[in-house]
Design a protein around this motif. Sequence first.
Motif, PDB file in Angstrom:
ATOM      1  N   PHE A  18       0.832  -1.204   0.000  1.00 61.15           N
ATOM      2  CA  PHE A  18       0.000   0.000   0.000  1.00 61.15           C
ATOM      3  C   PHE A  18       0.863   1.249   0.000  1.00 61.15           C
ATOM      4  O   PHE A  18       1.908   1.300   0.651  1.00 61.15           O
ATOM      5  CB  PHE A  18      -0.912   0.031   1.233  1.00 61.15           C
ATOM      6  CG  PHE A  18      -2.066  -0.899   1.127  1.00 61.15           C
ATOM      7  CD1 PHE A  18      -3.221  -0.512   0.471  1.00 61.15           C
ATOM      8  CD2 PHE A  18      -1.999  -2.170   1.670  1.00 61.15           C
ATOM      9  CE1 PHE A  18      -4.301  -1.368   0.365  1.00 61.15           C
ATOM     10  CE2 PHE A  18      -3.070  -3.033   1.569  1.00 61.15           C
ATOM     11  CZ  PHE A  18      -4.223  -2.633   0.922  1.00 61.15           C
ATOM     12  N   ILE A  19       0.404   2.257  -0.746  1.00 58.32           N
ATOM     13  CA  ILE A  19       1.081   3.552  -0.780  1.00 58.32           C
ATOM     14  C   ILE A  19       0.040   4.652  -0.584  1.00 58.32           C
ATOM     15  O   ILE A  19      -1.135   4.475  -0.898  1.00 58.32           O
ATOM     16  CB  ILE A  19       1.860   3.763  -2.099  1.00 58.32           C
ATOM     17  CG1 ILE A  19       0.938   3.628  -3.305  1.00 58.32           C
ATOM     18  CG2 ILE A  19       3.028   2.803  -2.199  1.00 58.32           C
ATOM     19  CD1 ILE A  19       1.620   3.905  -4.652  1.00 58.32           C
ATOM     20  N   LEU A  20       0.484   5.764  -0.063  1.00 52.82           N
ATOM     21  CA  LEU A  20      -0.369   6.939   0.093  1.00 52.82           C
ATOM     22  C   LEU A  20      -0.088   7.854  -1.083  1.00 52.82           C
ATOM     23  O   LEU A  20       1.069   8.198  -1.347  1.00 52.82           O
ATOM     24  CB  LEU A  20      -0.069   7.658   1.412  1.00 52.82           C
ATOM     25  CG  LEU A  20      -0.846   8.934   1.687  1.00 52.82           C
ATOM     26  CD1 LEU A  20      -2.344   8.650   1.777  1.00 52.82           C
ATOM     27  CD2 LEU A  20      -0.355   9.589   2.968  1.00 52.82           C
ATOM     28  N   ASN A  32       3.810   8.654   0.234  1.00 49.14           N
ATOM     29  CA  ASN A  32       4.494   7.789   1.194  1.00 49.14           C
ATOM     30  C   ASN A  32       4.432   6.347   0.716  1.00 49.14           C
ATOM     31  O   ASN A  32       3.361   5.780   0.576  1.00 49.14           O
ATOM     32  CB  ASN A  32       3.851   7.908   2.573  1.00 49.14           C
ATOM     33  CG  ASN A  32       4.639   7.196   3.647  1.00 49.14           C
ATOM     34  OD1 ASN A  32       5.485   6.351   3.366  1.00 49.14           O
ATOM     35  ND2 ASN A  32       4.362   7.523   4.886  1.00 49.14           N
ATOM     36  N   GLU A  33       5.607   5.751   0.489  1.00 39.88           N
ATOM     37  CA  GLU A  33       5.674   4.352   0.059  1.00 39.88           C
ATOM     38  C   GLU A  33       6.013   3.419   1.207  1.00 39.88           C
ATOM     39  O   GLU A  33       6.142   2.228   1.000  1.00 39.88           O
ATOM     40  CB  GLU A  33       6.737   4.183  -1.037  1.00 39.88           C
ATOM     41  CG  GLU A  33       6.282   4.669  -2.379  1.00 39.88           C
ATOM     42  CD  GLU A  33       7.143   4.132  -3.503  1.00 39.88           C
ATOM     43  OE1 GLU A  33       7.252   2.907  -3.643  1.00 39.88           O
ATOM     44  OE2 GLU A  33       7.697   4.963  -4.234  1.00 39.88           O
ATOM     45  N   ASN A  34       6.176   3.953   2.409  1.00 32.91           N
ATOM     46  CA  ASN A  34       6.613   3.144   3.541  1.00 32.91           C
ATOM     47  C   ASN A  34       5.518   3.005   4.590  1.00 32.91           C
ATOM     48  O   ASN A  34       5.703   3.357   5.749  1.00 32.91           O
ATOM     49  CB  ASN A  34       7.870   3.759   4.167  1.00 32.91           C
ATOM     50  CG  ASN A  34       9.016   3.832   3.188  1.00 32.91           C
ATOM     51  OD1 ASN A  34       9.325   2.842   2.535  1.00 32.91           O
ATOM     52  ND2 ASN A  34       9.635   4.981   3.060  1.00 32.91           N
ATOM     53  N   LEU A  35       4.376   2.477   4.193  1.00 31.07           N
ATOM     54  CA  LEU A  35       3.270   2.292   5.120  1.00 31.07           C
ATOM     55  C   LEU A  35       3.410   0.940   5.813  1.00 31.07           C
ATOM     56  O   LEU A  35       3.690  -0.061   5.162  1.00 31.07           O
ATOM     57  CB  LEU A  35       1.935   2.361   4.386  1.00 31.07           C
ATOM     58  CG  LEU A  35       1.657   3.663   3.613  1.00 31.07           C
ATOM     59  CD1 LEU A  35       0.307   3.583   2.919  1.00 31.07           C
ATOM     60  CD2 LEU A  35       1.713   4.867   4.534  1.00 31.07           C
ATOM     61  N   GLU A  36       3.226   0.920   7.125  1.00 28.61           N
ATOM     62  CA  GLU A  36       3.279  -0.331   7.886  1.00 28.61           C
ATOM     63  C   GLU A  36       2.212  -1.285   7.347  1.00 28.61           C
ATOM     64  O   GLU A  36       1.033  -0.931   7.299  1.00 28.61           O
ATOM     65  CB  GLU A  36       3.044  -0.054   9.362  1.00 28.61           C
ATOM     66  CG  GLU A  36       3.102  -1.274  10.241  1.00 28.61           C
ATOM     67  CD  GLU A  36       4.466  -1.935  10.294  1.00 28.61           C
ATOM     68  OE1 GLU A  36       4.515  -3.165  10.461  1.00 28.61           O
ATOM     69  OE2 GLU A  36       5.484  -1.226  10.154  1.00 28.61           O
ATOM     70  N   VAL A  58      -5.274   5.823  -0.276  1.00 26.75           N
ATOM     71  CA  VAL A  58      -4.408   4.692   0.040  1.00 26.75           C
ATOM     72  C   VAL A  58      -4.734   3.633  -0.993  1.00 26.75           C
ATOM     73  O   VAL A  58      -5.882   3.206  -1.113  1.00 26.75           O
ATOM     74  CB  VAL A  58      -4.681   4.151   1.459  1.00 26.75           C
ATOM     75  CG1 VAL A  58      -3.875   2.898   1.712  1.00 26.75           C
ATOM     76  CG2 VAL A  58      -4.362   5.206   2.502  1.00 26.75           C
ATOM     77  N   ILE A  59      -3.730   3.242  -1.782  1.00 22.29           N
ATOM     78  CA  ILE A  59      -3.970   2.278  -2.859  1.00 22.29           C
ATOM     79  C   ILE A  59      -2.901   1.194  -2.853  1.00 22.29           C
ATOM     80  O   ILE A  59      -1.783   1.420  -2.392  1.00 22.29           O
ATOM     81  CB  ILE A  59      -4.011   2.969  -4.252  1.00 22.29           C
ATOM     82  CG1 ILE A  59      -2.676   3.648  -4.562  1.00 22.29           C
ATOM     83  CG2 ILE A  59      -5.146   3.967  -4.335  1.00 22.29           C
ATOM     84  CD1 ILE A  59      -2.578   4.182  -5.971  1.00 22.29           C
ATOM     85  N   PRO A  60      -3.232   0.014  -3.383  1.00 22.27           N
ATOM     86  CA  PRO A  60      -2.207  -1.024  -3.523  1.00 22.27           C
ATOM     87  C   PRO A  60      -1.350  -0.715  -4.750  1.00 22.27           C
ATOM     88  O   PRO A  60      -1.875  -0.553  -5.849  1.00 22.27           O
ATOM     89  CB  PRO A  60      -3.017  -2.304  -3.704  1.00 22.27           C
ATOM     90  CG  PRO A  60      -4.300  -1.838  -4.298  1.00 22.27           C
ATOM     91  CD  PRO A  60      -4.552  -0.455  -3.768  1.00 22.27           C
ATOM     92  N   LYS A  61      -0.068  -0.614  -4.546  1.00 22.74           N
ATOM     93  CA  LYS A  61       0.844  -0.236  -5.634  1.00 22.74           C
ATOM     94  C   LYS A  61       0.797  -1.231  -6.795  1.00 22.74           C
ATOM     95  O   LYS A  61       0.822  -0.838  -7.958  1.00 22.74           O
ATOM     96  CB  LYS A  61       2.271  -0.135  -5.094  1.00 22.74           C
ATOM     97  CG  LYS A  61       3.279   0.345  -6.099  1.00 22.74           C
ATOM     98  CD  LYS A  61       4.639   0.514  -5.475  1.00 22.74           C
ATOM     99  CE  LYS A  61       5.649   1.027  -6.463  1.00 22.74           C
ATOM    100  NZ  LYS A  61       6.979   1.199  -5.834  1.00 22.74           N
ATOM    101  N   ASN A  62       0.726  -2.517  -6.495  1.00 20.83           N
ATOM    102  CA  ASN A  62       0.738  -3.547  -7.541  1.00 20.83           C
ATOM    103  C   ASN A  62      -0.484  -4.449  -7.472  1.00 20.83           C
ATOM    104  O   ASN A  62      -0.414  -5.625  -7.810  1.00 20.83           O
ATOM    105  CB  ASN A  62       2.014  -4.395  -7.419  1.00 20.83           C
ATOM    106  CG  ASN A  62       3.249  -3.543  -7.597  1.00 20.83           C
ATOM    107  OD1 ASN A  62       3.353  -2.783  -8.551  1.00 20.83           O
ATOM    108  ND2 ASN A  62       4.177  -3.631  -6.670  1.00 20.83           N
TER     109      ASN A  62
END
Length: 119
Positions: A18-20, A32-36, A58-62
């Motif tokens: 997940f990324i913001l 932000n690519e560093n979400l817990e 907030v979306i799933p990158k892949n």
Amino acid sequence: MFFNGDLTTKIDYRKTNFILCENMLDEFEVLNENLEPNRENIIDIYKKVCSVSVFKEVIPKNGFSFIGSFDINKYSIFRIGHYDKNYYFSEKVVKALKAENITGITFVESVNFSPFTHC
């Protein structure tokens, strides 16, 4: 069909990155690519950041990954819930609606699922 449930409990958060992002005219800027990677954290970020700004997501990158033997393909129409409010439609449903000349719906190809679209 799975509309009003919570599929966020079926997501494998370790495998789904997940990324913001900020969405400005369908152009995404990664904030932000560093979400817990856990359900509680992603829902919390959605509540604190995204729910107060229509431009942040907030979306799933892949795309989404699901736990164990859960098979999203058993549904022709579904929603994830919480941080993803989209309705996803299988190609079969989209073709059937178009064949019946149903209007007033715009479908967009989904990058989160294949072969699903959303509106």
